[in-house]
Design a protein around this motif. Sequence first.
Motif, short mmCIF file in Angstrom:
data_model
loop_
_atom_site.label_atom_id
_atom_site.label_comp_id
_atom_site.label_asym_id
_atom_site.label_seq_id
_atom_site.Cartn_x
_atom_site.Cartn_y
_atom_site.Cartn_z
N ARG A 47 0.83 -1.20 0.00
CA ARG A 47 0.00 0.00 0.00
C ARG A 47 0.87 1.25 0.00
NH1 ARG A 47 -5.36 -1.34 1.57
NH2 ARG A 47 -5.64 -3.51 0.93
N HIS A 48 0.48 2.22 -0.81
CA HIS A 48 1.08 3.56 -0.77
C HIS A 48 0.19 4.40 0.14
CE1 HIS A 48 3.57 3.26 -4.73
NE2 HIS A 48 3.87 2.31 -3.84
N GLY A 49 0.57 4.52 1.40
CA GLY A 49 -0.32 5.11 2.39
C GLY A 49 0.07 6.50 2.81
N SER A 50 -0.61 6.96 3.86
CA SER A 50 -0.40 8.30 4.40
C SER A 50 -0.47 8.24 5.92
CB SER A 50 -1.46 9.27 3.86
OG SER A 50 -1.37 10.54 4.49
N ILE A 51 0.46 8.93 6.58
CA ILE A 51 0.48 9.05 8.03
C ILE A 51 0.31 10.51 8.39
CG2 ILE A 51 1.90 8.81 10.11
CD1 ILE A 51 3.28 6.42 8.75
N LEU A 67 10.34 7.18 4.46
CA LEU A 67 9.23 6.42 3.89
C LEU A 67 8.78 6.92 2.53
CD1 LEU A 67 7.06 5.93 7.11
CD2 LEU A 67 8.73 4.36 6.11
N GLY A 68 9.12 8.16 2.20
CA GLY A 68 8.73 8.70 0.90
C GLY A 68 9.14 7.84 -0.28
N PRO A 69 10.39 7.38 -0.33
CA PRO A 69 10.80 6.53 -1.45
C PRO A 69 10.03 5.21 -1.53
CG PRO A 69 12.73 7.45 -0.35
CD PRO A 69 11.54 7.76 0.51
N LYS A 70 9.37 4.85 -0.45
CA LYS A 70 8.58 3.61 -0.42
C LYS A 70 7.10 3.88 -0.68
CE LYS A 70 11.78 1.85 3.07
NZ LYS A 70 12.59 1.03 2.15
N GLY A 71 6.77 5.14 -0.98
CA GLY A 71 5.41 5.48 -1.36
C GLY A 71 4.49 5.86 -0.21
N VAL A 111 -7.01 16.93 8.33
CA VAL A 111 -6.44 15.58 8.46
C VAL A 111 -6.95 14.69 7.33
CG1 VAL A 111 -6.43 13.48 9.88
CG2 VAL A 111 -6.07 15.71 10.95
N ALA A 112 -8.26 14.76 7.08
CA ALA A 112 -8.84 13.97 5.99
C ALA A 112 -8.22 14.34 4.65
CB ALA A 112 -10.35 14.17 5.95
N PHE A 113 -8.01 15.62 4.43
CA PHE A 113 -7.36 16.07 3.19
C PHE A 113 -5.98 15.45 3.04
CE2 PHE A 113 -4.25 19.25 1.58
CZ PHE A 113 -4.56 19.16 0.24
N SER A 133 -1.69 14.17 -2.71
CA SER A 133 -0.74 13.14 -3.15
C SER A 133 0.70 13.62 -3.31
CB SER A 133 -1.22 12.53 -4.48
OG SER A 133 -1.35 13.53 -5.47
N MET A 134 0.92 14.95 -3.39
CA MET A 134 2.29 15.47 -3.51
C MET A 134 2.70 16.23 -2.25
SD MET A 134 4.81 15.21 -5.48
CE MET A 134 6.38 15.96 -5.89
#
Length: 243
Positions: free
Chosen positions: A126-130, A166-170, A218-220, A227-228
């Motif tokens: 998964r390419h996730g977000s924290i 973690l950025g290079p890992k998506g 947070v949702a945004f 994504s960037m």
Amino acid sequence: MNFELQEKRILVTGATSGIGLDIAWSLTELGAELVLFGRNRDKLVELEQELGARTLALDITDEAAVSEAFAEMPALDGLVNCAGISRLESALRVRAEDLDALMTTNVRAAAIVAREAAANMLAHGRHGSIVNVSSQAAMVALEGHLGYCASKAAMDAMTRVLCLELGPKGIRVNSVNPTVTLTPMAERAWSDPAKRDPMLAAIPLGRFATPREVALPVAFLLSRSASMISGTCLPIDGGYTAH
């Protein structure tokens, strides 16, 4: 613009009260499937029924318990590190036990949960977000908040390191940095005009934040519309830190 979170599974810590509770409700409204960590078992049962969330009563300062919880965790797309504590003390009265408690919960536990969540995302491709819920206290000096300011500044530093690694890992990593946010507890704490009015005068917008005004950014940051965006510490403070 796409703020919707359908088919996204997101873990929220500190979900049974305050900002974490509003984040849980907002993410559900946007279509997310939630996993909720908290200490209030009765509230977790209630949220499980109301939100259809998967819940777990957990002390996130217990590293072994956190690791055990993640051993059976389904694939995650996001993490909101919202669990935290505050202690107020002057610099001349600061106590070691208060500093230890602040750093243990606000930094060490958040780092361990982020470690486990990131490993989960990578294991499932998964390419996730924290998103780390920090504070304006990370950005400015607040009288009587020595330990709290230090712990939130450390959280922001952690955000930047996680972004780099973690950025290079998506996986994207960001912080949000709210001002006083009017949860029920904060409304009581800031009810005294002698305390409230000077703080309001320092906020260009002239008011405190609502929990919803923290939850939606947070949702945004969790969504594809961000994504960037990674490595940022986003003030949600009505301009307080612009001074």
